[in-house]
Enzyme design. Structure first.
Site, PDB file in Angstrom:
ATOM      1  N   GLY A   1      51.350  45.963  13.325  1.00  0.00           N
ATOM      2  CA  GLY A   1      50.648  45.278  12.233  1.00  0.00           C
ATOM      3  C   GLY A   1      50.217  46.302  11.189  1.00  0.00           C
ATOM      4  O   GLY A   1      49.744  47.374  11.544  1.00  0.00           O
TER       5      GLY A   1
ATOM      6  N   GLY B   1      49.507  51.838  15.944  1.00  0.00           N
ATOM      7  CA  GLY B   1      48.380  51.571  16.842  1.00  0.00           C
ATOM      8  C   GLY B   1      48.793  51.733  18.297  1.00  0.00           C
ATOM      9  O   GLY B   1      49.653  52.561  18.625  1.00  0.00           O
TER      10      GLY B   1
ATOM     11  N   GLY C   1      50.538  49.872  20.754  1.00  0.00           N
ATOM     12  CA  GLY C   1      51.914  49.689  21.222  1.00  0.00           C
ATOM     13  C   GLY C   1      52.797  50.799  20.678  1.00  0.00           C
ATOM     14  O   GLY C   1      53.623  51.383  21.400  1.00  0.00           O
TER      15      GLY C   1
ATOM     16  N   THR D   1      45.003  51.256  12.484  1.00  0.00           N
ATOM     17  CA  THR D   1      44.738  49.863  12.894  1.00  0.00           C
ATOM     18  C   THR D   1      43.346  49.443  12.423  1.00  0.00           C
ATOM     19  O   THR D   1      42.401  50.233  12.481  1.00  0.00           O
ATOM     20  CB  THR D   1      44.829  49.619  14.417  1.00  0.00           C
ATOM     21  OG1 THR D   1      44.278  48.325  14.713  1.00  0.00           O
ATOM     22  CG2 THR D   1      44.065  50.634  15.249  1.00  0.00           C
TER      23      THR D   1
ATOM     24  N   ASP E   1      41.742  47.452  14.020  1.00  0.00           N
ATOM     25  CA  ASP E   1      40.995  47.122  15.241  1.00  0.00           C
ATOM     26  C   ASP E   1      40.148  48.288  15.759  1.00  0.00           C
ATOM     27  O   ASP E   1      39.222  48.070  16.551  1.00  0.00           O
ATOM     28  CB  ASP E   1      41.965  46.691  16.357  1.00  0.00           C
ATOM     29  CG  ASP E   1      42.836  45.513  15.960  1.00  0.00           C
ATOM     30  OD1 ASP E   1      42.420  44.768  15.046  1.00  0.00           O
ATOM     31  OD2 ASP E   1      43.916  45.333  16.536  1.00  0.00           O
TER      32      ASP E   1
ATOM     33  N   ARG F   1      30.483  24.921  10.675  1.00  0.00           N
ATOM     34  CA  ARG F   1      31.740  25.170   9.971  1.00  0.00           C
ATOM     35  C   ARG F   1      32.339  26.492  10.448  1.00  0.00           C
ATOM     36  O   ARG F   1      31.605  27.410  10.819  1.00  0.00           O
ATOM     37  CB  ARG F   1      31.514  25.267   8.458  1.00  0.00           C
ATOM     38  CG  ARG F   1      31.066  23.972   7.820  1.00  0.00           C
ATOM     39  CD  ARG F   1      32.236  23.003   7.702  1.00  0.00           C
ATOM     40  NE  ARG F   1      31.878  21.844   6.907  1.00  0.00           N
ATOM     41  CZ  ARG F   1      31.329  20.732   7.389  1.00  0.00           C
ATOM     42  NH1 ARG F   1      31.048  20.639   8.676  1.00  0.00           N
ATOM     43  NH2 ARG F   1      31.055  19.715   6.595  1.00  0.00           N
TER      44      ARG F   1
ATOM     45  N   GLN G   1      42.002  40.500   6.153  1.00  0.00           N
ATOM     46  CA  GLN G   1      41.279  41.701   6.611  1.00  0.00           C
ATOM     47  C   GLN G   1      42.170  42.936   6.661  1.00  0.00           C
ATOM     48  O   GLN G   1      41.693  44.058   6.735  1.00  0.00           O
ATOM     49  CB  GLN G   1      40.665  41.436   8.003  1.00  0.00           C
ATOM     50  CG  GLN G   1      39.564  40.397   7.952  1.00  0.00           C
ATOM     51  CD  GLN G   1      39.265  39.794   9.319  1.00  0.00           C
ATOM     52  OE1 GLN G   1      38.339  40.214   9.979  1.00  0.00           O
ATOM     53  NE2 GLN G   1      40.046  38.814   9.733  1.00  0.00           N
ATOM     54  N   ARG G   2      43.476  42.716   6.645  1.00  0.00           N
ATOM     55  CA  ARG G   2      44.411  43.843   6.686  1.00  0.00           C
ATOM     56  C   ARG G   2      44.997  44.154   5.316  1.00  0.00           C
ATOM     57  O   ARG G   2      45.786  45.087   5.177  1.00  0.00           O
ATOM     58  CB  ARG G   2      45.580  43.486   7.610  1.00  0.00           C
ATOM     59  CG  ARG G   2      45.350  43.886   9.002  1.00  0.00           C
ATOM     60  CD  ARG G   2      46.370  43.479   9.999  1.00  0.00           C
ATOM     61  NE  ARG G   2      47.724  43.224   9.609  1.00  0.00           N
ATOM     62  CZ  ARG G   2      48.583  42.590  10.408  1.00  0.00           C
ATOM     63  NH1 ARG G   2      48.200  42.163  11.598  1.00  0.00           N
ATOM     64  NH2 ARG G   2      49.812  42.388  10.040  1.00  0.00           N
TER      65      ARG G   2
HETATM   66  O1  F6P Z   1      46.254  44.812  15.357  1.00  0.00           O
HETATM   67  C1  F6P Z   1      45.905  44.324  14.116  1.00  0.00           C
HETATM   68  C2  F6P Z   1      45.801  42.841  14.124  1.00  0.00           C
HETATM   69  O2  F6P Z   1      45.499  42.418  12.819  1.00  0.00           O
HETATM   70  C3  F6P Z   1      44.803  42.263  15.126  1.00  0.00           C
HETATM   71  O3  F6P Z   1      43.491  42.350  14.664  1.00  0.00           O
HETATM   72  C4  F6P Z   1      45.317  40.854  15.267  1.00  0.00           C
HETATM   73  O4  F6P Z   1      44.963  40.330  16.516  1.00  0.00           O
HETATM   74  C5  F6P Z   1      46.808  41.030  15.176  1.00  0.00           C
HETATM   75  O5  F6P Z   1      47.018  42.250  14.496  1.00  0.00           O
HETATM   76  C6  F6P Z   1      47.519  39.939  14.429  1.00  0.00           C
HETATM   77  O6  F6P Z   1      48.879  40.154  14.592  1.00  0.00           O
HETATM   78  P1  F6P Z   1      50.031  39.547  13.676  1.00  0.00           P
HETATM   79  O7  F6P Z   1      50.010  40.264  12.376  1.00  0.00           O
HETATM   80  O8  F6P Z   1      51.273  39.819  14.440  1.00  0.00           O
HETATM   81  O9  F6P Z   1      49.724  38.105  13.506  1.00  0.00           O
END
Ligand code: F6P
Length: 358
Positions: A11, A112, A114, A135, A137, A276, A284-285
């Site tokens: 990711g 990250g 993996g 990452t 995370d 809600r 977030q990424r």
């Molecule tokens: O590892 C980063 C992350 O954004 C995690 O926070 C989230 O669980 C996962 O990747 C989401 O994965 P994908 O982009 O494959 O949906």
């Protein structure tokens, strides 16, 4: 001639480009030899199928502030890395072959958990590897911080800040579901930064009764709204007793899309309050890295460049006790860095009155 391969896997996150720029600038500015850089496209896939493009200093100019990755990324799960692909190709052998075919001196891998397992596997096959910890995370072993994390904390914090005002106007309970996979670093930090009333993280299984009690107490005290920052991996005390297999089965059967919706229903039923859910998800990424990550990733990248110039391989460049360090890959691979439920930060948060549902 110094021949370097580079890839970003898993990711994506903010500051991947800043980190690669740090490596490349350091090498170009300090190498006594000519340099050739092979940018493998879409992560390990590029290495497996020899899909790359030659990149030069120009490609890395103007990308310090750019989100995503100029090389593209993909998930190539470690679990199946030693299984042949749909055409019977041995993926590990193919990666080793590409490396030697291109006569590479080393491979720079940004990723990250993996990604690090595969990087370590390639190391055992004789490849010269240097890695960088990315990452949102922040769950990578061997480093106190990963790049991307602070940028994601900023975004998740902004989301909860925005939710705060509308929750207040409508006197509602709001759940903001924060990413973080199996760990609670992002939720804990964004939750504290935004003044969340309840923070639920996988490392501290929750009791729904405690959550309901905390919400009711706020109602009685005249705070008409409650904000919960809930990690996507948050888990109840009962579910935490299940085996991995049993829990997986239970999740598959869950009528709610995520834990937050399940919680919302339980809270609504128990309190009669309007609840809600907001899920900012991949936001977030995304976007530009925050200034902290720009500096941090540049520093890590520069140190990786330094290792390559010295011919030191088999390390992840990490950050420990405010120092940039090199950590042997075999120490990093396969380990998860989780939030210690007894950590000082958790204790301090509890002292501030934040409920963790335990
Ligand atoms: O590892 C980063 C992350 O954004 C995690 O926070 C989230 O669980 C996962 O990747 C989401 O994965 P994908 O982009 O494959 O949906």
């Amino acid at each position: 001639m110094l021949r370097i391969g580079m890839l970003t896997s898993g990711g994506d996150c903010q500051a991947l480009n800043a980190a690669m720029r740090g490596v490349v600038k350091t090498i170009y500015n300090n190498s006594k030899e000519d340099v050739e850089i092979f940018g493998f496209l879409a992560g390990y896939r590029g290495l497996i199928y020899s899909n790359f493009r030659m990149v030069t200093g120009k490609d890395f100019s103007g990308i310090l502030t750019k989100g995503g990755t100029i090389l593209g990324s993909s998930r190539t799960p470690f679990k199946t890395i030693e299984e042949p692909d749909e055409n019977g190709l041995d993926k590990v052998e193919a990666m080793v072959h590409t490396y030697h075919k291109l006569n590479l001196d080393c491979l720079v891998v940004l990723g990250g958990n993996g990604t690090h397992k595969t990087a370590n596997l390639l190391r055992t096959k004789g490849l010269n590897i240097v890695t960088l910890p990315k990452t949102i995370d922040n769950d990578l072993w061997g480093t106190d911080m990963t790049f991307g994390f602070q940028s994601a904390v900023d975004i998740a914090t902004n989301v909860i800040d925005c939710i705060h005002t509308t929750a207040d106007s409508h006197r509602r309970v709001f759940i903001v579901e924060v990413m973080g996979h199996k760990t609670g670093w992002l939720t804990l930090n964004a939750g504290m930064a935004s003044g969340a009333d309840i923070i639920l993280i996988p490392e501290i299984p929750y009791d729904i009764k405690k959550i309901v009690k905390a919400i009711k107490r706020r109602q009685e005290n005249g705070s008409g709204f409650t904000i919960l920052a809930v990690a996507e991996g948050a888990i109840s005390k009962e579910d935490a007793q299940l085996t991995k297999k049993e829990y997986k089965k239970k999740v598959e059967k869950r009528v709610h899309p995520t834990v937050s919706y399940e919680l919302a229903k339980q809270i609504q039923d128990e309190t009669g309050l309007e609840v809600r859910v907001t899920v900012p998800g991949h936001m977030q990424r995304g976007g530009s890295p925050c200034p902290y990550d720009r500096v941090f990733a540049s520093r890590l990248g520069s140190e990786a460049g330094k290792l390559i110039l010295k011919g030191e391989y088999g390390f992840m460049v990490g950050y420990k006790n405010r120092e940039i360090v090199k950590v042997p890959l075999e120490e990093v691979a396969g380990k998860l860095k989780t939030v210690d439920p007894d950590a000082t930060i958790v204790k301090e948060a509890k002292m501030l009155g934040i409920c963790f549902g335990d």
